[in-house]
Scaffold this motif. Structure first.
Motif, PDB file in Angstrom:
ATOM      1  N   THR A  66       6.324   0.280  -3.443  1.00  0.00           N
ATOM      2  CA  THR A  66       6.409   1.124  -2.257  1.00  0.00           C
ATOM      3  C   THR A  66       7.069   2.428  -2.656  1.00  0.00           C
ATOM      4  O   THR A  66       8.076   2.433  -3.366  1.00  0.00           O
ATOM      5  CB  THR A  66       7.226   0.435  -1.147  1.00  0.00           C
ATOM      6  N   VAL A 293      -2.757   5.596  -4.447  1.00  0.00           N
ATOM      7  CA  VAL A 293      -2.223   5.803  -3.103  1.00  0.00           C
ATOM      8  C   VAL A 293      -3.355   5.656  -2.092  1.00  0.00           C
ATOM      9  O   VAL A 293      -4.414   6.250  -2.267  1.00  0.00           O
ATOM     10  CB  VAL A 293      -1.583   7.202  -2.976  1.00  0.00           C
ATOM     11  N   PRO A 294      -3.175   4.864  -1.052  1.00  0.00           N
ATOM     12  CA  PRO A 294      -4.218   4.737  -0.032  1.00  0.00           C
ATOM     13  C   PRO A 294      -4.588   6.103   0.546  1.00  0.00           C
ATOM     14  O   PRO A 294      -3.717   6.895   0.908  1.00  0.00           O
ATOM     15  CB  PRO A 294      -3.568   3.843   1.033  1.00  0.00           C
ATOM     16  N   ASN A 326       5.698  15.450  -5.928  1.00  0.00           N
ATOM     17  CA  ASN A 326       5.238  15.561  -4.528  1.00  0.00           C
ATOM     18  C   ASN A 326       5.737  16.861  -3.921  1.00  0.00           C
ATOM     19  O   ASN A 326       6.216  16.895  -2.788  1.00  0.00           O
ATOM     20  CB  ASN A 326       5.744  14.353  -3.721  1.00  0.00           C
ATOM     21  N   TYR A 331       2.255  13.071  -0.177  1.00  0.00           N
ATOM     22  CA  TYR A 331       2.480  11.631  -0.127  1.00  0.00           C
ATOM     23  C   TYR A 331       3.762  11.329   0.646  1.00  0.00           C
ATOM     24  O   TYR A 331       4.718  12.117   0.624  1.00  0.00           O
ATOM     25  CB  TYR A 331       2.539  11.051  -1.536  1.00  0.00           C
ATOM     26  N   LYS A 332       3.772  10.217   1.331  1.00  0.00           N
ATOM     27  CA  LYS A 332       4.863   9.888   2.232  1.00  0.00           C
ATOM     28  C   LYS A 332       5.686   8.715   1.694  1.00  0.00           C
ATOM     29  O   LYS A 332       5.132   7.760   1.143  1.00  0.00           O
ATOM     30  CB  LYS A 332       4.321   9.525   3.620  1.00  0.00           C
ATOM     31  N   THR A 335       5.033   4.403   1.660  1.00  0.00           N
ATOM     32  CA  THR A 335       3.626   4.035   1.491  1.00  0.00           C
ATOM     33  C   THR A 335       3.490   2.941   0.438  1.00  0.00           C
ATOM     34  O   THR A 335       3.992   3.087  -0.676  1.00  0.00           O
ATOM     35  CB  THR A 335       2.797   5.261   1.061  1.00  0.00           C
ATOM     36  N   VAL A 337       1.731   1.131  -2.544  1.00  0.00           N
ATOM     37  CA  VAL A 337       0.829   1.645  -3.574  1.00  0.00           C
ATOM     38  C   VAL A 337       0.608   0.581  -4.643  1.00  0.00           C
ATOM     39  O   VAL A 337       1.312  -0.422  -4.708  1.00  0.00           O
ATOM     40  CB  VAL A 337       1.391   2.934  -4.221  1.00  0.00           C
TER      41      VAL A 337
END
Length: 439
Positions: A66, A293-294, A326, A331-332, A335, A337
Motif C-alpha cells: 500500500t 498502480v490501479p 510523485n 498517485y494517492k 492506494t 499496489v
C-alpha cells in the motif's frame, strides 16, 4: 390321445424357449445401444499445453503493498481550547513552520504578561544586588577594617607613650591601665571587622550571588513556561506537504492529544513490502523496481530506498521500501499496489508458464504432463526464479515433455486429454447431444 398332448406340450415349450431367447438377445442389443452413446459421451478433456522453453529469464520479486507518504504529521495541540482561526483548508500546500491555526489564548497571554513583569523585576533586583549592594557592602567592610586598624595602631602608640611616662613616674598607673584597656578594645574591634570582611569575601558574597541568580532563574522559568503555553495555541506544520485532514471548524473545541490537522509529504510515496530473508539479502538500496498502480497504463518506476537491517519479530520477514516519485501528485497515499523488484538472471533456463504450476497442501510443486497414452500424469518439479509470467524449472522436466499450461487444476491422474480450447469441449458435447436426440 396322450401322445398328441405330450407333443403339443413339447411344441409349446419349444416355442416359449425360442421366444425367451429372442427376448434376451433383444435386451442385450438394447443395452449395447444404450452403452454405446454413454461410451461416446466420455469426451476427452481439452487442455492447453506446450513444451518447456530454454532461454533467458530475469527474476521479478512480486509482492502486494500500500502506498504510504514519505512523511506524515498528525498534529495534536498540547492544550485544550476552542479553535479561533484556521488558516488552511484540506488540500492546501504548506511549508515547514507555517502557521496553520490559532486556538483561543487570551488567558494564556495575560498569564505570560504577568510572568514577564515578575521576570523583569527579578532582573532589576539581580542587577541591584550584584552591581550595587554587594560592592557597597564590600567597600563598607573594607573601610571598617581600615578604621579599626587605625584605631588599634593609635591605641598602641598611646599605650607605649604612657608606659614610658609611667616608668618615669610622670603619670599614675591608672592612666596606663586605661590606655591598655582601650588598646584591647581596639584590637577586638579590628578582629571583628576583619572577620566580617573575610566572610563577605569567602561566603556571603557567593551566597548572595547564588540567591539572586536563583530568584532570577525562577522568574525566567515561569515566564518561559507561560510563553510556551501561548505558543502551544499556535499550530504550525512540522513538515512541508499537503493538508489531508482537518476534521474541526472554527469555534469547536479541540482536546489535548487529539488530531487537529494532518499533513502528508506526498512528493514521493513509499511501497513497503515484506520479503523473506533469503530474498531480501540479495537486494540493496538503489536497485530498480516497478509498481503497478490501479488506473495507470504502465508500471511506475521505483527504486529501493531501504532494506531493513533487522527481521520483523512477528513475521520473521524483512521490510523493504520502494520509493516512487510523485512530484505531480498523480498517485494517492493509501492506494493498494502490486510491486515488482528486479532480481537475478539466468541465461539458459528451462522455463514454463506460472499457470502450469500446481501447489500441494504440503507446499510441494508439480505439473501435469501429457504422456504417450494421451493421458495426464503428475510430475514433481523444483522451481527457481520467475519473472511474473514464466518460472524456471531446475529439476523434474525436459524440453521433450508436454506440459499442460491451462486446465490442469482438478485434473485426475490418468485422465484422457486432448490439446485444444475449452470451447471445443462445449461444441463436441452439443454435437453429441444433438446426435443422440436424432436417434
Amino acid at each position: 390321445m396322450s401322445k398328441y398332448v405330450t407333443l403339443f406340450r413339447h411344441t409349446a415349450c419349444g416355442r416359449l424357449a425360442t421366444q425367451s431367447a429372442a427376448m434376451f438377445l433383444l435386451g442385450l442389443s438394447l443395452d449395447a445401444c444404450k452403452k454405446a452413446p454413454e461410451a461416446e459421451t466420455a469426451v476427452l478433456v481439452s487442455v492447453q499445453a506446450e513444451h518447456p522453453e530454454v532461454g533467458a529469464i530475469s527474476e521479478k520479486i512480486m509482492a502486494d503493498a500500500t502506498l504510504s507518504p514519505l512523511a506524515q504529521a498528525a498534529i495534536s495541540p498540547k492544550i485544550t481550547a476552542p479553535v479561533r482561526t484556521f488558516y488552511v483548508q484540506r488540500g492546501a500546500k504548506v511549508k515547514a513552520g507555517q502557521l496553520l491555526a490559532v486556538l483561543e489564548n487570551q488567558d494564556l497571554t495575560s498569564q505570560a504578561l504577568d510572568n514577564k513583569g515578575q521576570y523583569s523585576a527579578a532582573q532589576a533586583s539581580f542587577e541591584m544586588q550584584t552591581k550595587a549592594q554587594l560592592p557597597e557592602d564590600m567597600k563598607r567592610a573594607e573601610l571598617d577594617v581600615a578604621q579599626a586598624r587605625a584605631q588599634m595602631d593609635l591605641q598602641g602608640q598611646i599605650v607605649a607613650a604612657r608606659q614610658k611616662l609611667f616608668q618615669e613616674g610622670a603619670i599614675p598607673g591608672r592612666d596606663y591601665d586605661t590606655a591598655a584597656a582601650a588598646l584591647v578594645q581596639a584590637k577586638a574591634a579590628y578582629d571583628v571587622a576583619q572577620n566580617h570582611l573575610d566572610s563577605l569575601r569567602g561566603v556571603s558574597n557567593q551566597a548572595t550571588l547564588q540567591q539572586a541568580q536563583g530568584q532570577l532563574s525562577s522568574a525566567k522559568g515561569k515566564y518561559l513556561a507561560a510563553e510556551a503555553q501561548v505558543s502551544y495555541s499556535e499550530i504550525r506544520s512540522p513538515i512541508t506537504g499537503i493538508v489531508t485532514d482537518r476534521p474541526l471548524f472554527p469555534g469547536e473545541t479541540v482536546t489535548s492529544g487529539s488530531t487537529l490537522i494532518t499533513v502528508m509529504d506526498t512528493s514521493s510515496l513509499l511501497a513497503k513490502v515484506h520479503l523473506s530473508q533469503t530474498v531480501a539479502q540479495r537486494l540493496k538500496v538503489g536497485d530498480e523496481a516497478s509498481v503497478i498502480v490501479p488506473g495507470a497504463d504502465d508500471p511506475v518506476p521505483a527504486k529501493i530506498s531501504l532494506v531493513s537491517p533487522a527481521l520483523d519479530p512477528g513475521s520473521t520477514t524483512v521490510e523493504v521500501w520502494l520509493r516512487v516519485a510523485n512530484g505531480s501528485g498523480t498517485y494517492k497515499a493509501g492506494t493498494p499496489v502490486r510491486t515488482s523488484i528486479a532480481g537475478r538472471s539466468v541465461e539458459k533456463a528451462v522455463k514454463i508458464p506460472l499457470t502450469a504450476i500446481l501447489t500441494g497442501q504440503d507446499g510441494t510443486k508439480s505439473v501435469m504432463v501429457i504422456g504417450p497414452d494421451s493421458a495426464a500424469h503428475k510430475k514433481a518439479v523444483q522451481l527457481g526464479i520467475n519473472d511474473g509470467d514464466d518460472v524456471e524449472v531446475t529439476q523434474g522436466l525436459t524440453v521433450a515433455d508436454t506440459v499442460i499450461t491451462t486446465g490442469s487444476y482438478g485434473l485426475d491422474e490418468g485422465a484422457k486429454v486432448k490439446v485444444g480450447k475449452a470451447e471445443d469441449d462445449d461444441k463436441d458435447a452439443k454435437d453429441k447431444a444433438k446426435a443422440g436426440d436424432d436417434k
